[in-house]
Design an enzyme around this catalytic site. Structure first.
Site, PDB file in Angstrom:
ATOM      1  N   ASN A  99      -0.415 116.508  -4.377  1.00  0.00           N
ATOM      2  CA  ASN A  99      -0.050 115.934  -3.263  1.00  0.00           C
ATOM      3  C   ASN A  99      -1.034 117.108  -2.382  1.00  0.00           C
ATOM      4  O   ASN A  99      -2.610 116.437  -1.960  1.00  0.00           O
ATOM      5  CB  ASN A  99       0.769 114.818  -2.739  1.00  0.00           C
ATOM      6  CG  ASN A  99       1.470 115.864  -1.946  1.00  0.00           C
ATOM      7  OD1 ASN A  99       2.706 117.158  -2.660  1.00  0.00           O
ATOM      8  ND2 ASN A  99       2.693 115.467  -0.951  1.00  0.00           N
ATOM      9  N   GLY A 172       8.410 119.645  -3.990  1.00  0.00           N
ATOM     10  CA  GLY A 172       8.611 118.642  -5.033  1.00  0.00           C
ATOM     11  C   GLY A 172       9.447 117.600  -4.352  1.00  0.00           C
ATOM     12  O   GLY A 172       9.710 117.233  -3.331  1.00  0.00           O
ATOM     13  N   GLU A 194      11.485 122.941  -0.974  1.00  0.00           N
ATOM     14  CA  GLU A 194      10.465 121.971   0.041  1.00  0.00           C
ATOM     15  C   GLU A 194      10.171 119.998  -0.103  1.00  0.00           C
ATOM     16  O   GLU A 194       9.352 120.437  -1.544  1.00  0.00           O
ATOM     17  CB  GLU A 194       9.473 122.560   0.091  1.00  0.00           C
ATOM     18  CG  GLU A 194       9.112 123.986   0.252  1.00  0.00           C
ATOM     19  CD  GLU A 194       9.665 123.550   2.569  1.00  0.00           C
ATOM     20  OE1 GLU A 194       9.072 122.900   3.109  1.00  0.00           O
ATOM     21  OE2 GLU A 194       9.526 124.798   2.617  1.00  0.00           O
ATOM     22  N   CYS A 228       4.137 114.733   2.142  1.00  0.00           N
ATOM     23  CA  CYS A 228       5.857 114.748   2.302  1.00  0.00           C
ATOM     24  C   CYS A 228       6.196 114.310   3.698  1.00  0.00           C
ATOM     25  O   CYS A 228       7.192 113.562   4.187  1.00  0.00           O
ATOM     26  CB  CYS A 228       5.742 115.924   2.100  1.00  0.00           C
ATOM     27  SG  CYS A 228       4.956 117.467   2.795  1.00  0.00           S
ATOM     28  N   GLU A 318      11.595 107.229   0.095  1.00  0.00           N
ATOM     29  CA  GLU A 318       9.835 107.236   0.129  1.00  0.00           C
ATOM     30  C   GLU A 318       8.844 106.913  -0.691  1.00  0.00           C
ATOM     31  O   GLU A 318       9.030 106.619  -1.152  1.00  0.00           O
ATOM     32  CB  GLU A 318      10.572 108.919  -0.308  1.00  0.00           C
ATOM     33  CG  GLU A 318       8.913 110.164  -0.021  1.00  0.00           C
ATOM     34  CD  GLU A 318       9.030 111.149  -0.043  1.00  0.00           C
ATOM     35  OE1 GLU A 318       9.438 111.248  -1.279  1.00  0.00           O
ATOM     36  OE2 GLU A 318       8.338 111.617   0.951  1.00  0.00           O
TER      37      GLU A 318
HETATM   38  P1  NAD Z   1       7.994 116.901  -8.419  1.00  0.00           P
HETATM   39  O1  NAD Z   1       9.149 116.788  -8.171  1.00  0.00           O
HETATM   40  O2  NAD Z   1       7.510 115.536  -9.634  1.00  0.00           O
HETATM   41  O3  NAD Z   1       7.010 117.418  -9.417  1.00  0.00           O
HETATM   42  C1  NAD Z   1       6.930 118.532  -8.503  1.00  0.00           C
HETATM   43  C2  NAD Z   1       6.704 119.422  -9.735  1.00  0.00           C
HETATM   44  O4  NAD Z   1       7.954 120.171 -10.736  1.00  0.00           O
HETATM   45  C3  NAD Z   1       5.522 119.564 -10.371  1.00  0.00           C
HETATM   46  O5  NAD Z   1       4.656 121.384 -10.929  1.00  0.00           O
HETATM   47  C4  NAD Z   1       6.108 119.146 -12.058  1.00  0.00           C
HETATM   48  O6  NAD Z   1       5.385 119.593 -13.381  1.00  0.00           O
HETATM   49  C5  NAD Z   1       8.043 119.768 -12.357  1.00  0.00           C
HETATM   50  N1  NAD Z   1       8.697 118.609 -12.179  1.00  0.00           N
HETATM   51  C6  NAD Z   1       8.592 117.308 -12.780  1.00  0.00           C
HETATM   52  N2  NAD Z   1       9.414 117.027 -13.319  1.00  0.00           N
HETATM   53  C7  NAD Z   1      10.350 117.802 -13.848  1.00  0.00           C
HETATM   54  C8  NAD Z   1      11.428 118.265 -14.535  1.00  0.00           C
HETATM   55  N3  NAD Z   1      12.057 116.605 -14.534  1.00  0.00           N
HETATM   56  N4  NAD Z   1      12.110 119.321 -14.878  1.00  0.00           N
HETATM   57  C9  NAD Z   1      11.830 120.278 -14.229  1.00  0.00           C
HETATM   58  N5  NAD Z   1      10.147 120.189 -13.361  1.00  0.00           N
HETATM   59  C10 NAD Z   1       9.867 119.409 -13.148  1.00  0.00           C
HETATM   60  O7  NAD Z   1       6.956 115.919  -7.468  1.00  0.00           O
HETATM   61  P2  NAD Z   1       5.274 115.157  -7.077  1.00  0.00           P
HETATM   62  O8  NAD Z   1       4.903 114.058  -8.238  1.00  0.00           O
HETATM   63  O9  NAD Z   1       4.742 116.683  -7.417  1.00  0.00           O
HETATM   64  O10 NAD Z   1       5.423 115.506  -5.552  1.00  0.00           O
HETATM   65  C11 NAD Z   1       5.762 114.812  -4.757  1.00  0.00           C
HETATM   66  C12 NAD Z   1       7.014 114.864  -4.093  1.00  0.00           C
HETATM   67  O11 NAD Z   1       7.491 115.769  -3.304  1.00  0.00           O
HETATM   68  C13 NAD Z   1       7.662 113.883  -3.132  1.00  0.00           C
HETATM   69  O12 NAD Z   1       8.520 113.767  -3.209  1.00  0.00           O
HETATM   70  C14 NAD Z   1       7.127 114.473  -1.656  1.00  0.00           C
HETATM   71  O13 NAD Z   1       8.274 114.290  -0.241  1.00  0.00           O
HETATM   72  C15 NAD Z   1       7.375 116.292  -2.247  1.00  0.00           C
HETATM   73  N6  NAD Z   1       6.404 116.971  -1.507  1.00  0.00           N
HETATM   74  C16 NAD Z   1       7.264 117.556  -0.024  1.00  0.00           C
HETATM   75  C17 NAD Z   1       6.774 118.381   0.455  1.00  0.00           C
HETATM   76  C18 NAD Z   1       7.131 120.043   0.958  1.00  0.00           C
HETATM   77  O14 NAD Z   1       6.476 120.661   1.430  1.00  0.00           O
HETATM   78  N7  NAD Z   1       8.480 119.713   1.007  1.00  0.00           N
HETATM   79  C19 NAD Z   1       5.371 118.885  -0.212  1.00  0.00           C
HETATM   80  C20 NAD Z   1       4.566 117.971  -1.039  1.00  0.00           C
HETATM   81  C21 NAD Z   1       5.303 116.902  -1.592  1.00  0.00           C
END
Ligand code: NAD
Length: 442
Positions: A99, A172, A194, A228, A318
């Site tokens: 994002n 994530g 995070e 997020c 969310e």
């Molecule tokens: P995600 O958890 O799907 O993916 C994040 C990363 O994890 C990616 O690089 C992805 O390749 C990897 N990943 C995905 N599934 C995996 C698995 N099963 N095993 C290992 N690795 C895996 O998150 P997203 O969709 O990219 O981002 C959205 C989420 O992130 C939202 O929930 C948002 O709130 C959160 N977020 C948090 C912050 C923060 O600073 N706290 C910032 C941005 C986004």
């Protein structure tokens, strides 16, 4: 690793990174637009500009941040000199989301490198153009043994997680955060997680409604709600709702025009899967503004929903999109009933001129961070720790805290040999009263 001890080398490399980002800034902005039509203004404000300022701050302060810090000694050990030394953890894995794909990959990378670690970055597979430009810049600036980028999706991520790391920094979703935490536990690897959550935005009867609407529209619809710390839902005093909705409509039109799909300032949903997930959440009977969508172009209009049930689809998890449910309350216990239904959120927003109520709510609820009378801007102050609590995350970063996140704090006490007070040594007979007095006194 040369960077581990050589601060000048780290500064030079970070300056090279700064110059590379400045040279490629337009390419980065174009990549972000290609990946999900992130508007150039938002790309500069929240991605390149943010990273540039983090880099400048790190280059400026790295000597100070890395220096061993002398702390006041305990009289129990008199005479001694006590220090905190910072040392790098070693091998750091950073996994970042889509994002804010540039900022959320680069900011932790900068600090992990500055603190002297070897870094492997796994950026998101859902923003391929941005991941490509990140890879290009990193391979130009860093030696492969210091910092590398490994691109790939879930399988690559899981492969990396199966290896042994000295620190894992993950940004994530909560669900994947749990997978990361489990993998890290295998080797007792420390983590920063995070994550996300359902961020409430409360508006009481004393709020400046017009300004609140303007600031909520900015925070909610930036990046098409895929932030997020975006307000997830509104909790508003019942008798304020209709005025608030009027102001919200006005502000949405002011920001994105009558047809936001034509606006250059409104991003798209990251992919069809997420767009479909969001469309499924919209109950057209409850739409009070917006609601239009176009799945072929991953578009969902800024949408206001008249929400009367916290059991609805929209209020389950969310939202992470441009849909804003508005719930009303009359008594504080109704605010409680909603907020306590969810895990501790990453962000919390309150619009109010009532200082007592403000202080009361800040102390009452646990959340990562937040704002009074604004949304999202707490993120921009590097002196404020940024992170979640409970299910919204573990650890916090930004500014010196980022450098500290990637440093183990080693305690060192240097004892003088000039004096050796006898009371601590066995045999202890006859010394109990004295030690009690000393402990009481210091
Ligand atoms: P995600 O958890 O799907 O993916 C994040 C990363 O994890 C990616 O690089 C992805 O390749 C990897 N990943 C995905 N599934 C995996 C698995 N099963 N095993 C290992 N690795 C895996 O998150 P997203 O969709 O990219 O981002 C959205 C989420 O992130 C939202 O929930 C948002 O709130 C959160 N977020 C948090 C912050 C923060 O600073 N706290 C910032 C941005 C986004």
């Amino acid at each position: 690793m040369e960077s581990k001890t050589n601060i000048n080398f780290k500064k030079e490399t970070l300056t090279k990174l700064l110059n590379a980002i400045l040279i490629h800034e337009n390419e980065i902005i174009d990549a972000l637009y290609f990946d999900f039509k992130k508007p150039a203004f938002e790309a500069v404000l929240t991605e390149t500009g943010y990273v540039i300022s983090e880099l400048k701050e790190t280059i400026k302060n790295i000597n100070k941040w890395a220096k061993p810090r002398r702390v006041f000694p305990s009289l129990l050990n008199f005479p001694s000199k006590d220090y905190i030394y910072k040392e790098p953890y070693g091998k750091v894995l950073i996994i970042s989301p889509w994002n804010y794909p540039f900022q959320l990959a680069l900011c932790p990378l900068i600090s992990a490198f500055a603190a002297g670690n070897e870094v492997v970055l796994k950026p998101s597979e859902l923003t391929p153009k941005t991941s490509e430009i990140i890879t290009k810049i990193i391979s130009k600036v860093f030696d492969k043994k210091d910092v590398t980028v490994i691109q790939g999706g879930i399988e690559v991520s899981q492969q990396l997680l199966s290896e042994r790391w000295d620190y894992i920094f993950f940004t994530g979703s909560v669900a994947v955060g749990k997978i990361v935490a489990k993998a890290a536990a295998e080797n007792l690897t420390p983590v920063t997680l995070e994550l996300g959550g359902k961020n409430p935005c409360i508006i009481d009867e004393t709020a400046n409604l017009k300004l609140a609407a303007k600031r909520i529209v900015w925070g909610k619809f930036m990046n098409a709600g895929q932030t997020c710390i975006a307000p997830d839902y509104i909790l508003i005093q019942k008798n304020m709702k209709s005025h608030f909705v009027d102001y919200m409509k006005e502000e949405i039109i002011k920001a994105y025009g009558d047809n936001p799909s034509d606006s250059p300032d409104f991003a798209r949903i990251i992919n069809t899967k997420n767009c479909q997930r969001l469309i499924n959440m919209i109950d057209q009977k409850k739409v009070i503004f917006g609601g239009q969508n176009d799945i072929k172009n991953n578009y969902i209009a800024p949408t206001l929903i008249d929400e009367n049930s916290i059991d609805s689809e929209l209020m389950k998890d969310e939202i992470f999109g441009p849909i804003l449910p508005i719930i009303t309350y009359e008594k504080e216990k109704q605010i409680d009933a909603v907020i306590s239904k969810y895990e501790k959120p990453l962000a919390f927003y309150l619009f109010s001129e009532n200082r007592t109520f403000t202080k009361h709510l800040i102390q009452k609820y646990s959340f990562g961070g937040g704002c009074v009378n604004d949304t999202m801007v707490h993120f921009s102050n590097k002196r404020l720790p940024f992170g979640g609590v409970g299910h919204s995350g573990i650890g916090a970063y930004h500014g010196i805290l980022s450098f500290d996140t990637f440093s183990h704090k080693k305690s060192i006490l240097i004892k003088s040999n000039l004096l050796d007070l006898p009371f601590r040594y066995a045999p202890y007979k006859g010394k109990l009263a004295t030690i009690k007095k000393i402990l009481d006194w210091i």
